[in-house]
Design a protein around this motif. Structure first.
Motif, mmCIF file in Angstrom:
data_model
loop_
_atom_site.group_PDB
_atom_site.id
_atom_site.type_symbol
_atom_site.label_atom_id
_atom_site.label_comp_id
_atom_site.label_asym_id
_atom_site.label_seq_id
_atom_site.Cartn_x
_atom_site.Cartn_y
_atom_site.Cartn_z
ATOM 1 N N VAL A 27 0.871 -1.176 0.000
ATOM 2 C CA VAL A 27 0.000 0.000 0.000
ATOM 3 C C VAL A 27 0.908 1.227 0.000
ATOM 4 C CG1 VAL A 27 -1.765 1.289 1.250
ATOM 5 C CG2 VAL A 27 -1.820 -1.222 1.256
ATOM 6 N N GLU A 28 0.869 1.990 -1.070
ATOM 7 C CA GLU A 28 1.732 3.158 -1.172
ATOM 8 C C GLU A 28 1.166 4.315 -0.335
ATOM 9 O OE1 GLU A 28 4.669 2.876 -2.446
ATOM 10 O OE2 GLU A 28 4.141 0.789 -2.936
ATOM 11 N N GLU A 29 1.974 5.320 -0.087
ATOM 12 C CA GLU A 29 1.630 6.362 0.879
ATOM 13 C C GLU A 29 0.314 7.079 0.579
ATOM 14 O OE1 GLU A 29 3.640 10.205 3.125
ATOM 15 O OE2 GLU A 29 4.889 8.615 2.284
ATOM 16 N N PRO A 30 0.019 7.501 -0.648
ATOM 17 C CA PRO A 30 -1.268 8.184 -0.860
ATOM 18 C C PRO A 30 -2.467 7.314 -0.482
ATOM 19 C CG PRO A 30 0.203 8.554 -2.719
ATOM 20 C CD PRO A 30 0.846 7.503 -1.864
ATOM 21 N N GLU A 31 -2.421 6.022 -0.851
ATOM 22 C CA GLU A 31 -3.529 5.130 -0.496
ATOM 23 C C GLU A 31 -3.552 4.864 1.004
ATOM 24 O OE1 GLU A 31 -6.882 2.839 -0.614
ATOM 25 O OE2 GLU A 31 -6.089 4.233 -2.107
ATOM 26 N N ALA A 32 -2.377 4.777 1.629
ATOM 27 C CA ALA A 32 -2.320 4.597 3.081
ATOM 28 C C ALA A 32 -2.990 5.774 3.785
ATOM 29 C CB ALA A 32 -0.873 4.457 3.542
ATOM 30 N N HIS A 33 -2.749 6.984 3.314
ATOM 31 C CA HIS A 33 -3.379 8.157 3.909
ATOM 32 C C HIS A 33 -4.899 8.120 3.707
ATOM 33 C CE1 HIS A 33 0.424 10.915 4.105
ATOM 34 N NE2 HIS A 33 0.574 9.769 4.756
ATOM 35 N N ARG A 34 -5.326 7.689 2.523
ATOM 36 C CA ARG A 34 -6.771 7.594 2.289
ATOM 37 C C ARG A 34 -7.394 6.537 3.202
ATOM 38 N NH1 ARG A 34 -5.149 8.673 -3.125
ATOM 39 N NH2 ARG A 34 -4.926 6.450 -3.602
ATOM 40 N N LEU A 35 -6.688 5.417 3.403
ATOM 41 C CA LEU A 35 -7.196 4.367 4.291
ATOM 42 C C LEU A 35 -7.339 4.887 5.717
ATOM 43 C CD1 LEU A 35 -5.403 1.040 3.265
ATOM 44 C CD2 LEU A 35 -7.855 1.375 3.590
ATOM 45 N N MET A 36 -6.336 5.613 6.186
ATOM 46 C CA MET A 36 -6.419 6.142 7.548
ATOM 47 C C MET A 36 -7.521 7.189 7.666
ATOM 48 S SD MET A 36 -2.444 6.174 8.904
ATOM 49 C CE MET A 36 -1.665 6.831 7.413
ATOM 50 N N HIS A 58 12.219 0.769 3.712
ATOM 51 C CA HIS A 58 13.268 0.750 4.730
ATOM 52 C C HIS A 58 12.580 0.657 6.082
ATOM 53 C CE1 HIS A 58 12.472 5.161 4.335
ATOM 54 N NE2 HIS A 58 12.446 5.070 5.646
ATOM 55 N N LYS A 59 13.246 0.071 7.042
ATOM 56 C CA LYS A 59 12.665 -0.053 8.366
ATOM 57 C C LYS A 59 12.388 1.333 8.933
ATOM 58 C CE LYS A 59 14.770 -4.519 9.405
ATOM 59 N NZ LYS A 59 15.701 -5.286 10.283
ATOM 60 N N GLY A 60 11.190 1.487 9.469
ATOM 61 C CA GLY A 60 10.768 2.788 9.964
ATOM 62 C C GLY A 60 9.904 3.561 8.989
ATOM 63 N N HIS A 61 9.815 3.082 7.748
ATOM 64 C CA HIS A 61 9.060 3.801 6.724
ATOM 65 C C HIS A 61 7.595 3.965 7.116
ATOM 66 C CE1 HIS A 61 7.594 5.067 2.793
ATOM 67 N NE2 HIS A 61 6.750 4.049 2.787
ATOM 68 N N THR A 62 6.978 2.930 7.674
ATOM 69 C CA THR A 62 5.553 3.013 7.994
ATOM 70 C C THR A 62 5.292 4.045 9.072
ATOM 71 O OG1 THR A 62 5.210 0.714 7.337
ATOM 72 C CG2 THR A 62 3.553 1.696 8.763
ATOM 73 N N GLU A 63 6.142 4.108 10.088
ATOM 74 C CA GLU A 63 5.973 5.153 11.102
ATOM 75 C C GLU A 63 6.091 6.537 10.467
ATOM 76 O OE1 GLU A 63 7.299 3.159 15.343
ATOM 77 O OE2 GLU A 63 8.845 4.184 14.159
#
Length: 328
Positions: A27-36, A58-63
């Motif tokens: 799930v790329e960042e724009p879709e992740a933001h829409r999901l949240m 990279h580790k930490g990317h999701t945070e």
């Protein structure tokens, strides 16, 4: 959305927790933001992550992704119960993993920077670290709580006796100790019924269930494969389990079809109904997946369907808690 208290605390969490393990790579960042955004609009107030998530980038990317989302709108942080984890390797150094006081404190500081916040609501130990004494662990956690950087401490992937040991050490220090355990639990993997969930309930912990659909195995994987729509369910743990449980999964999907119920909805509803379970951590990739999960929360399972599921995926031994489950 239904909310519940987390164990013996006054903290109220949504019974569906937005898991973020798919953010970054799937799930790329724009879709992740829409999901949240969608989750928060539905009343899903709890977001679960870990410092290692996003490793495909990279580790930490999701945070970092979550931190940028929180920063988009003033006041958003106050609407969210934010949970992350510590313990898995973040680097190659000898002190870049585990539950030493050094790593707990350093990892918390790093997570706070990536998340762009001054506190973590639920700081979870990702795995037990039996090379470290509980007094050291609680010294570090109590420091972070005292500094206001952590509100509550939880565990993940602990055995029942680990929960008991951790709580006994916390009692000696006259501190709150653990407030939650996050464990794998679903129709296929029912080991938590024996000791983990009973230990959590006995010690006043809420239970957060990860992988309630066994990585997609219970989401209609055979139908999705036929329709070329299997993504997560065609990989990893689900693919390995399918090789062992294909006949049972086929019967499960047929049973759900007979009752006009989506397999993913049925499997999630079963987990949410189980005694001791506070919430299920779900990892949707689309808003539609999230909407389907919400239906599982609000639609009770018909008794004939529930009974059929129990026949196909029986409990371990005689069922219930150990040691009675083992008695013949």
């Amino acid at each position: 959305m239904i909310h519940t208290q987390l164990g013996r605390t006054g903290l109220r969490i949504s019974r569906l927790v937005l898991g973020t393990v798919n953010f970054g790579g799937r799930v790329e960042e724009p879709e992740a933001h829409r999901l949240m955004d969608h989750a928060l609009a539905l009343g899903v107030n709890t977001v679960d992550t870990a410092n290692t998530y996003g490793w495909r980038v990279h580790k930490g990317h999701t945070e970092e992704v979550i931190g940028r989302w929180l920063a988009q709108r003033p006041g958003r942080r106050d609407q969210v119960v934010l949970a992350t984890k510590v313990g898995d390797p973040m680097g190659d150094g000898p002190n870049d993993q585990g539950l030493s006081a050094r790593n707990i404190v350093a990892s918390c500081e790093a997570s706070l920077r990536r998340l762009g916040t001054d506190h973590i609501d639920l700081y979870q130990m990702h795995h037990v670290d039996r090379s470290v004494g509980w007094d050291e662990v609680w010294q570090a956690m109590d420091l972070l709580v005292g500094q206001g950087k952590v509100r509550y401490v939880g565990s993940s992937n602990f055995a029942g006796w680990d929960i008991a040991s951790a709580q006994e050490a916390a009692r000696r220090r006259h501190t709150l100790g653990l407030v939650s355990e996050q464990c794998v639990y679903n129709l296929v993997t029912r080991h938590a019924e024996l000791e983990v969930i009973p230990a959590a309930v006995a010690n006043g912990l809420g239970v957060l269930v990860w992988s309630p659909l066994h990585g997609g195995l219970l989401s209609g994987v055979l139908r999705k494969t036929r329709e070329h729509d299997a993504v997560k369910s065609a990989q990893g743990r689900a693919a390995e389990a399918l090789a062992r449980h294909r006949d049972t999964v086929e019967a499960y999907e047929k049973l759900c079809a007979e009752h006009g119920t989506d397999p993913a909805q049925a499997g999630l509803a079963w987990t949410l109904e189980r005694p001791g379970v506070s919430a299920a951590v779900i990892g949707p990739r689309t808003e539609q997946h999230l909407d389907g999960a919400l239906a599982a929360l609000t639609t009770p399972l018909p008794e004939p369907l529930r009974a059929g599921m129990e026949r196909l995926f029986p409990p371990i031994g005689r069922g219930g808690q150990a040691p009675d489950a083992w008695l013949s």
